[in-house]
Design a protein around this motif. Structure first.
Motif, PDB file in Angstrom:
ATOM      1  N   LEU A  23       0.810  -1.215   0.000  1.00  0.00           N
ATOM      2  CA  LEU A  23       0.000   0.000   0.000  1.00  0.00           C
ATOM      3  C   LEU A  23       0.849   1.274   0.000  1.00  0.00           C
ATOM      4  O   LEU A  23       0.544   2.234  -0.709  1.00  0.00           O
ATOM      5  CB  LEU A  23      -0.920   0.007   1.227  1.00  0.00           C
ATOM      6  N   HIS A  24       1.934   1.265   0.771  1.00  0.00           N
ATOM      7  CA  HIS A  24       2.723   2.489   0.961  1.00  0.00           C
ATOM      8  C   HIS A  24       4.107   2.446   0.339  1.00  0.00           C
ATOM      9  O   HIS A  24       4.737   3.493   0.172  1.00  0.00           O
ATOM     10  CB  HIS A  24       2.875   2.779   2.454  1.00  0.00           C
ATOM     11  N   GLY A  25       4.619   1.262   0.012  1.00  0.00           N
ATOM     12  CA  GLY A  25       6.014   1.159  -0.392  1.00  0.00           C
ATOM     13  C   GLY A  25       6.906   1.477   0.804  1.00  0.00           C
ATOM     14  O   GLY A  25       6.419   1.727   1.915  1.00  0.00           O
ATOM     15  N   TRP A  26       8.230   1.435   0.580  1.00  0.00           N
ATOM     16  CA  TRP A  26       9.168   1.813   1.642  1.00  0.00           C
ATOM     17  C   TRP A  26       9.187   3.339   1.700  1.00  0.00           C
ATOM     18  O   TRP A  26       9.836   3.986   0.872  1.00  0.00           O
ATOM     19  CB  TRP A  26      10.565   1.271   1.367  1.00  0.00           C
ATOM     20  N   SER A  27       8.472   3.897   2.635  1.00  0.00           N
ATOM     21  CA  SER A  27       8.308   5.357   2.675  1.00  0.00           C
ATOM     22  C   SER A  27       8.141   5.846   4.108  1.00  0.00           C
ATOM     23  O   SER A  27       7.917   5.056   5.036  1.00  0.00           O
ATOM     24  CB  SER A  27       7.071   5.756   1.864  1.00  0.00           C
ATOM     25  N   ASP A  28       8.227   7.164   4.259  1.00  0.00           N
ATOM     26  CA  ASP A  28       7.990   7.771   5.571  1.00  0.00           C
ATOM     27  C   ASP A  28       6.549   7.519   6.019  1.00  0.00           C
ATOM     28  O   ASP A  28       6.291   7.343   7.215  1.00  0.00           O
ATOM     29  CB  ASP A  28       8.260   9.274   5.516  1.00  0.00           C
ATOM     30  N   GLU A  29       5.635   7.522   5.050  1.00  0.00           N
ATOM     31  CA  GLU A  29       4.225   7.269   5.366  1.00  0.00           C
ATOM     32  C   GLU A  29       4.044   5.886   5.970  1.00  0.00           C
ATOM     33  O   GLU A  29       3.271   5.706   6.918  1.00  0.00           O
ATOM     34  CB  GLU A  29       3.361   7.420   4.110  1.00  0.00           C
ATOM     35  N   LEU A  30       4.758   4.917   5.407  1.00  0.00           N
ATOM     36  CA  LEU A  30       4.704   3.556   5.936  1.00  0.00           C
ATOM     37  C   LEU A  30       5.186   3.536   7.385  1.00  0.00           C
ATOM     38  O   LEU A  30       4.528   2.964   8.265  1.00  0.00           O
ATOM     39  CB  LEU A  30       5.581   2.631   5.093  1.00  0.00           C
ATOM     40  N   LEU A  31       6.311   4.160   7.633  1.00  0.00           N
ATOM     41  CA  LEU A  31       6.900   4.160   8.973  1.00  0.00           C
ATOM     42  C   LEU A  31       5.976   4.850   9.985  1.00  0.00           C
ATOM     43  O   LEU A  31       5.806   4.364  11.110  1.00  0.00           O
ATOM     44  CB  LEU A  31       8.258   4.863   8.934  1.00  0.00           C
ATOM     45  N   GLU A  32       5.350   5.939   9.559  1.00  0.00           N
ATOM     46  CA  GLU A  32       4.451   6.669  10.453  1.00  0.00           C
ATOM     47  C   GLU A  32       3.201   5.855  10.774  1.00  0.00           C
ATOM     48  O   GLU A  32       2.760   5.807  11.930  1.00  0.00           O
ATOM     49  CB  GLU A  32       4.054   8.001   9.818  1.00  0.00           C
ATOM     50  N   GLU A  33       2.623   5.218   9.756  1.00  0.00           N
ATOM     51  CA  GLU A  33       1.406   4.441   9.989  1.00  0.00           C
ATOM     52  C   GLU A  33       1.677   3.236  10.880  1.00  0.00           C
ATOM     53  O   GLU A  33       0.904   2.938  11.800  1.00  0.00           O
ATOM     54  CB  GLU A  33       0.799   3.978   8.667  1.00  0.00           C
ATOM     55  N   VAL A  34       2.769   2.542  10.602  1.00  0.00           N
ATOM     56  CA  VAL A  34       3.144   1.382  11.415  1.00  0.00           C
ATOM     57  C   VAL A  34       3.412   1.819  12.854  1.00  0.00           C
ATOM     58  O   VAL A  34       2.995   1.156  13.814  1.00  0.00           O
ATOM     59  CB  VAL A  34       4.385   0.688  10.811  1.00  0.00           C
ATOM     60  N   GLY A  50      15.695   5.296  12.816  1.00  0.00           N
ATOM     61  CA  GLY A  50      16.452   6.439  12.311  1.00  0.00           C
ATOM     62  C   GLY A  50      15.986   6.900  10.947  1.00  0.00           C
ATOM     63  O   GLY A  50      15.951   8.085  10.661  1.00  0.00           O
ATOM     64  N   SER A  51      15.624   5.936  10.084  1.00  0.00           N
ATOM     65  CA  SER A  51      15.155   6.275   8.741  1.00  0.00           C
ATOM     66  C   SER A  51      14.541   5.044   8.090  1.00  0.00           C
ATOM     67  O   SER A  51      14.748   3.907   8.533  1.00  0.00           O
ATOM     68  CB  SER A  51      16.314   6.782   7.883  1.00  0.00           C
ATOM     69  N   VAL A  52      13.799   5.278   7.014  1.00  0.00           N
ATOM     70  CA  VAL A  52      13.231   4.168   6.231  1.00  0.00           C
ATOM     71  C   VAL A  52      14.361   3.333   5.636  1.00  0.00           C
ATOM     72  O   VAL A  52      14.270   2.104   5.539  1.00  0.00           O
ATOM     73  CB  VAL A  52      12.316   4.708   5.106  1.00  0.00           C
ATOM     74  N   LYS A  53      15.425   3.996   5.251  1.00  0.00           N
ATOM     75  CA  LYS A  53      16.577   3.300   4.654  1.00  0.00           C
ATOM     76  C   LYS A  53      17.143   2.259   5.614  1.00  0.00           C
ATOM     77  O   LYS A  53      17.499   1.147   5.211  1.00  0.00           O
ATOM     78  CB  LYS A  53      17.643   4.319   4.277  1.00  0.00           C
ATOM     79  N   ASN A  54      17.206   2.617   6.882  1.00  0.00           N
ATOM     80  CA  ASN A  54      17.693   1.666   7.883  1.00  0.00           C
ATOM     81  C   ASN A  54      16.718   0.507   8.079  1.00  0.00           C
ATOM     82  O   ASN A  54      17.126  -0.617   8.372  1.00  0.00           O
ATOM     83  CB  ASN A  54      17.929   2.371   9.217  1.00  0.00           C
ATOM     84  N   LEU A  55      15.430   0.789   7.920  1.00  0.00           N
ATOM     85  CA  LEU A  55      14.425  -0.273   8.005  1.00  0.00           C
ATOM     86  C   LEU A  55      14.595  -1.265   6.858  1.00  0.00           C
ATOM     87  O   LEU A  55      14.535  -2.480   7.056  1.00  0.00           O
ATOM     88  CB  LEU A  55      13.017   0.330   7.974  1.00  0.00           C
TER      89      LEU A  55
END
Length: 199
Positions: A23-34, A50-55
């Motif tokens: 639904l969100h891809g690897w994004s800030d939106e994904l991290l915020e919703e989760v 720290g960041s989506v990249k680290n995730l």
């Protein structure tokens, strides 16, 4: 064994992220919703990683670790090198899901994330070569990993259009044979140059 709290948090963040990835891809939106769904806080997951990249890096390391665990069931001393490599690639591919691969490749298409794509690929290839018993420390160390990265990358793309395990196995075997042929050719050229020109 009790999992340390931070590792437990990372594991549950990754688990939920993969469920929502399509639904969100690897994004800030994904991290915020989760983050909000798990902790009722939009920023805790970002603080943890720290960041989506680290995730994404954590996800790829998790796949590598699972591959290594499964490889422990095999005895590389009883297998030829090409079989060790083939089995490792097939095990890792089997741990993946097409949607996750597609979104990860999209993420790496961003030039800002390309460095992680390359470093994670070489890390995976390093794990596979170590399993196969490679102990080289000279120029061959890098050559082997570059060649294997080509085999694995092409297999990953093939998997996206052809998920049939039998066809994937045949594809991997063919790619490994091609690489070994290139390796033998280079060895013959080097031997020829050494004999004829003392290079």
């Amino acid at each position: 064994m009790v999992m340390p709290e931070n590792n437990k948090n990372k594991s549950e963040i990754l688990k939920l992220s993969l469920k929502k990835l399509r639904l969100h891809g690897w994004s800030d939106e994904l991290l915020e919703e989760v983050s909000y769904e798990l902790y009722k806080d939009h920023h805790k997951a970002e603080i943890i990683f720290g960041s989506v990249k680290n995730l994404v890096d954590y996800y790829l390391q998790d796949i590598d670790n699972k591959m290594l665990e499964k490889l422990k069931k095999l005895d590389p001393k009883k297998l030829k090198i090409r079989e060790c490599i083939k089995q490792a690639i097939l095990i890792r591919i089997n741990l993946l899901k097409q949607d996750h691969v597609k979104e990860t490749l999209k993420f790496f298409a961003n030039p800002l994330n390309a460095d992680l794509g390359l470093s994670s690929l070489m890390r995976t290839c390093d794990h596979i070569w170590h399993f196969a018993g490679d102990k080289s420390t000279d120029f061959n160390y890098y050559t082997k990993r570059i060649l294997l990265s080509g085999v694995y990358s092409s297999t990953l793309l093939y998997y996206l259009k052809e998920p049939d395990p039998k066809k994937i196995e045949e594809f991997v075997a063919d790619r490994i044979d091609n690489v070994l042929t290139i390796g033998k050719f280079k060895q013959n050229v080097n031997e020829f140059l050494t004999d004829k020109f003392n290079c």
